[in-house]
Scaffold this motif. Structure first.
Motif, PDB file in Angstrom:
ATOM      1  N   ASP A 156       0.843  -1.184   0.000  1.00 23.44           N
ATOM      2  CA  ASP A 156       0.000   0.000   0.000  1.00 23.44           C
ATOM      3  C   ASP A 156       0.887   1.246   0.000  1.00 23.44           C
ATOM      4  OD1 ASP A 156       0.792   0.579   2.627  1.00 23.44           O
ATOM      5  OD2 ASP A 156      -1.154   0.209   3.501  1.00 23.44           O
ATOM      6  N   PRO A 157       0.322   2.417  -0.196  1.00 21.51           N
ATOM      7  CA  PRO A 157       1.138   3.637  -0.285  1.00 21.51           C
ATOM      8  C   PRO A 157       1.897   3.968   1.002  1.00 21.51           C
ATOM      9  CG  PRO A 157      -1.047   4.023  -1.189  1.00 21.51           C
ATOM     10  CD  PRO A 157      -1.072   2.678  -0.530  1.00 21.51           C
ATOM     11  N   LEU A 158       1.482   3.379   2.129  1.00 22.75           N
ATOM     12  CA  LEU A 158       2.126   3.662   3.410  1.00 22.75           C
ATOM     13  C   LEU A 158       3.273   2.703   3.721  1.00 22.75           C
ATOM     14  CD1 LEU A 158      -1.094   4.419   5.485  1.00 22.75           C
ATOM     15  CD2 LEU A 158       0.431   6.052   4.346  1.00 22.75           C
ATOM     16  N   GLY A 159       3.512   1.737   2.844  1.00 21.51           N
ATOM     17  CA  GLY A 159       4.635   0.820   3.026  1.00 21.51           C
ATOM     18  C   GLY A 159       4.272  -0.556   3.560  1.00 21.51           C
ATOM     19  N   LEU A 160       3.000  -0.777   3.887  1.00 21.32           N
ATOM     20  CA  LEU A 160       2.576  -2.098   4.352  1.00 21.32           C
ATOM     21  C   LEU A 160       2.597  -3.059   3.175  1.00 21.32           C
ATOM     22  CD1 LEU A 160       1.412  -3.601   6.858  1.00 21.32           C
ATOM     23  CD2 LEU A 160      -0.855  -3.087   5.961  1.00 21.32           C
ATOM     24  N   ARG A 161       2.999  -4.287   3.443  1.00 22.44           N
ATOM     25  CA  ARG A 161       3.001  -5.334   2.422  1.00 22.44           C
ATOM     26  C   ARG A 161       2.258  -6.548   2.961  1.00 22.44           C
ATOM     27  NH1 ARG A 161       7.295  -2.713   0.002  1.00 22.44           N
ATOM     28  NH2 ARG A 161       7.549  -3.384  -2.150  1.00 22.44           N
ATOM     29  N   GLY A 162       1.715  -7.320   2.017  1.00 22.73           N
ATOM     30  CA  GLY A 162       1.014  -8.524   2.419  1.00 22.73           C
ATOM     31  C   GLY A 162       0.830  -9.473   1.257  1.00 22.73           C
ATOM     32  N   CYS A 163       0.166 -10.572   1.562  1.00 28.04           N
ATOM     33  CA  CYS A 163      -0.063 -11.610   0.572  1.00 28.04           C
ATOM     34  C   CYS A 163      -1.425 -12.231   0.835  1.00 28.04           C
ATOM     35  CB  CYS A 163       1.035 -12.663   0.673  1.00 28.04           C
ATOM     36  SG  CYS A 163       0.983 -13.884  -0.645  1.00 28.04           S
ATOM     37  N   GLY A 164      -2.182 -12.462  -0.229  1.00 35.24           N
ATOM     38  CA  GLY A 164      -3.491 -13.087  -0.094  1.00 35.24           C
ATOM     39  C   GLY A 164      -3.608 -14.295  -0.997  1.00 35.24           C
ATOM     40  N   PHE A 165      -4.282 -15.301  -0.495  1.00 38.67           N
ATOM     41  CA  PHE A 165      -4.549 -16.523  -1.249  1.00 38.67           C
ATOM     42  C   PHE A 165      -6.054 -16.623  -1.446  1.00 38.67           C
ATOM     43  CE2 PHE A 165      -0.507 -17.018   0.702  1.00 38.67           C
ATOM     44  CZ  PHE A 165       0.241 -17.802  -0.154  1.00 38.67           C
ATOM     45  N   PHE A 166      -6.485 -16.814  -2.681  1.00 35.43           N
ATOM     46  CA  PHE A 166      -7.900 -16.833  -3.026  1.00 35.43           C
ATOM     47  C   PHE A 166      -8.226 -18.137  -3.744  1.00 35.43           C
ATOM     48  CE2 PHE A 166      -6.456 -12.504  -2.937  1.00 35.43           C
ATOM     49  CZ  PHE A 166      -7.510 -11.725  -2.485  1.00 35.43           C
ATOM     50  N   LYS A 167      -9.130 -18.931  -3.184  1.00 31.15           N
ATOM     51  CA  LYS A 167      -9.632 -20.109  -3.882  1.00 31.15           C
ATOM     52  C   LYS A 167     -10.874 -19.675  -4.649  1.00 31.15           C
ATOM     53  CE  LYS A 167     -10.925 -24.910  -3.386  1.00 31.15           C
ATOM     54  NZ  LYS A 167     -11.260 -25.992  -2.437  1.00 31.15           N
ATOM     55  N   CYS A 168     -10.873 -19.927  -5.946  1.00 31.11           N
ATOM     56  CA  CYS A 168     -11.950 -19.461  -6.809  1.00 31.11           C
ATOM     57  C   CYS A 168     -12.630 -20.649  -7.476  1.00 31.11           C
ATOM     58  CB  CYS A 168     -11.395 -18.529  -7.872  1.00 31.11           C
ATOM     59  SG  CYS A 168     -10.464 -17.130  -7.197  1.00 31.11           S
ATOM     60  N   GLU A 169     -13.950 -20.631  -7.435  1.00 34.26           N
ATOM     61  CA  GLU A 169     -14.729 -21.691  -8.065  1.00 34.26           C
ATOM     62  C   GLU A 169     -15.928 -21.066  -8.756  1.00 34.26           C
ATOM     63  OE1 GLU A 169     -15.003 -25.421  -5.624  1.00 34.26           O
ATOM     64  OE2 GLU A 169     -14.209 -24.069  -4.081  1.00 34.26           O
ATOM     65  N   ALA A 170     -16.142 -21.430 -10.012  1.00 35.10           N
ATOM     66  CA  ALA A 170     -17.280 -20.934 -10.800  1.00 35.10           C
ATOM     67  C   ALA A 170     -17.338 -19.405 -10.806  1.00 35.10           C
ATOM     68  CB  ALA A 170     -18.587 -21.535 -10.276  1.00 35.10           C
ATOM     69  N   GLY A 171     -16.182 -18.752 -10.882  1.00 40.24           N
ATOM     70  CA  GLY A 171     -16.135 -17.300 -10.985  1.00 40.24           C
ATOM     71  C   GLY A 171     -16.348 -16.532  -9.699  1.00 40.24           C
ATOM     72  N   LEU A 172     -16.307 -17.245  -8.561  1.00 43.61           N
ATOM     73  CA  LEU A 172     -16.483 -16.592  -7.259  1.00 43.61           C
ATOM     74  C   LEU A 172     -15.374 -17.028  -6.299  1.00 43.61           C
ATOM     75  CD1 LEU A 172     -20.325 -17.070  -6.775  1.00 43.61           C
ATOM     76  CD2 LEU A 172     -19.153 -14.923  -7.323  1.00 43.61           C
ATOM     77  N   ILE A 173     -15.088 -16.188  -5.336  1.00 43.06           N
ATOM     78  CA  ILE A 173     -14.127 -16.525  -4.289  1.00 43.06           C
ATOM     79  C   ILE A 173     -14.855 -17.360  -3.249  1.00 43.06           C
ATOM     80  CG2 ILE A 173     -12.636 -15.607  -2.463  1.00 43.06           C
ATOM     81  CD1 ILE A 173     -12.532 -12.972  -4.237  1.00 43.06           C
ATOM     82  N   THR A 174     -14.310 -18.544  -2.957  1.00 42.32           N
ATOM     83  CA  THR A 174     -14.911 -19.401  -1.923  1.00 42.32           C
ATOM     84  C   THR A 174     -14.105 -19.370  -0.634  1.00 42.32           C
ATOM     85  OG1 THR A 174     -13.748 -21.354  -2.769  1.00 42.32           O
ATOM     86  CG2 THR A 174     -15.998 -20.958  -3.596  1.00 42.32           C
ATOM     87  N   PHE A 175     -12.830 -19.017  -0.751  1.00 42.46           N
ATOM     88  CA  PHE A 175     -11.970 -18.957   0.432  1.00 42.46           C
ATOM     89  C   PHE A 175     -10.872 -17.932   0.183  1.00 42.46           C
ATOM     90  CE2 PHE A 175      -8.282 -20.224   2.952  1.00 42.46           C
ATOM     91  CZ  PHE A 175      -8.850 -20.337   4.212  1.00 42.46           C
ATOM     92  N   GLN A 176     -10.603 -17.134   1.198  1.00 44.63           N
ATOM     93  CA  GLN A 176      -9.522 -16.157   1.116  1.00 44.63           C
ATOM     94  C   GLN A 176      -8.752 -16.176   2.427  1.00 44.63           C
ATOM     95  OE1 GLN A 176     -10.838 -12.132   0.458  1.00 44.63           O
ATOM     96  NE2 GLN A 176      -8.802 -11.271   0.737  1.00 44.63           N
ATOM     97  N   ARG A 177      -7.440 -16.176   2.320  1.00 44.31           N
ATOM     98  CA  ARG A 177      -6.594 -16.053   3.508  1.00 44.31           C
ATOM     99  C   ARG A 177      -5.583 -14.955   3.223  1.00 44.31           C
ATOM    100  NH1 ARG A 177      -4.991 -21.259   5.361  1.00 44.31           N
ATOM    101  NH2 ARG A 177      -6.727 -21.075   6.775  1.00 44.31           N
TER     102      ARG A 177
END
Length: 118
Positions: free
Chosen positions: A79-100
């Protein structure tokens, strides 16, 4: 739609700060688990979570990388303030079913001048 494309669109809507639109990316029974917090279960609860977060802090997701492996998309962001991260998205039939999501909550709170829990 491939998971990578779905997450590219998700980032666009996230950066608009529109919880209603963002919730449409999730399955009715989706789980969003930002590991710094308890899991949030269900599209309506996820919408409420985003609405609260958007009201609390101005959040911007700058994509560093988006990878795809089967029905998973992996988003590395900053982000513009220097925070960093990582997200994992499980997608099924065009929708997110799980996000971490993995990010430093203490750094987030301090960067946004929010109270730090004792």
């Amino acid at each position: 739609m491939e998971p990578k494309q779905l997450i590219e669109k998700w980032v666009e809507v996230f950066n608009q700060g529109d919880a209603e639109k963002l919730a449409r990316f999730y399955h009715d029974d989706a789980i969003n688990h930002q590991v710094a917090n308890e899991p949030v279960i269900g599209r309506d609860a996820i919408k409420t979570m985003f609405a609260s977060e958007f009201a609390t802090a101005e959040m911007v997701c700058i994509v560093e990388n988006i990878f795809q492996d089967g029905n998973w998309a992996i988003l590395e962001w900053k982000d513009p303030l220097g925070l960093r991260g990582c997200g994992f998205f499980k997608c099924e039939a065009g929708l997110i079913t799980f996000q971490r999501g993995y990010w430093d909550k203490l750094s987030f709170l301090k960067a946004h001048n929010l109270p730090v829990p004792v």
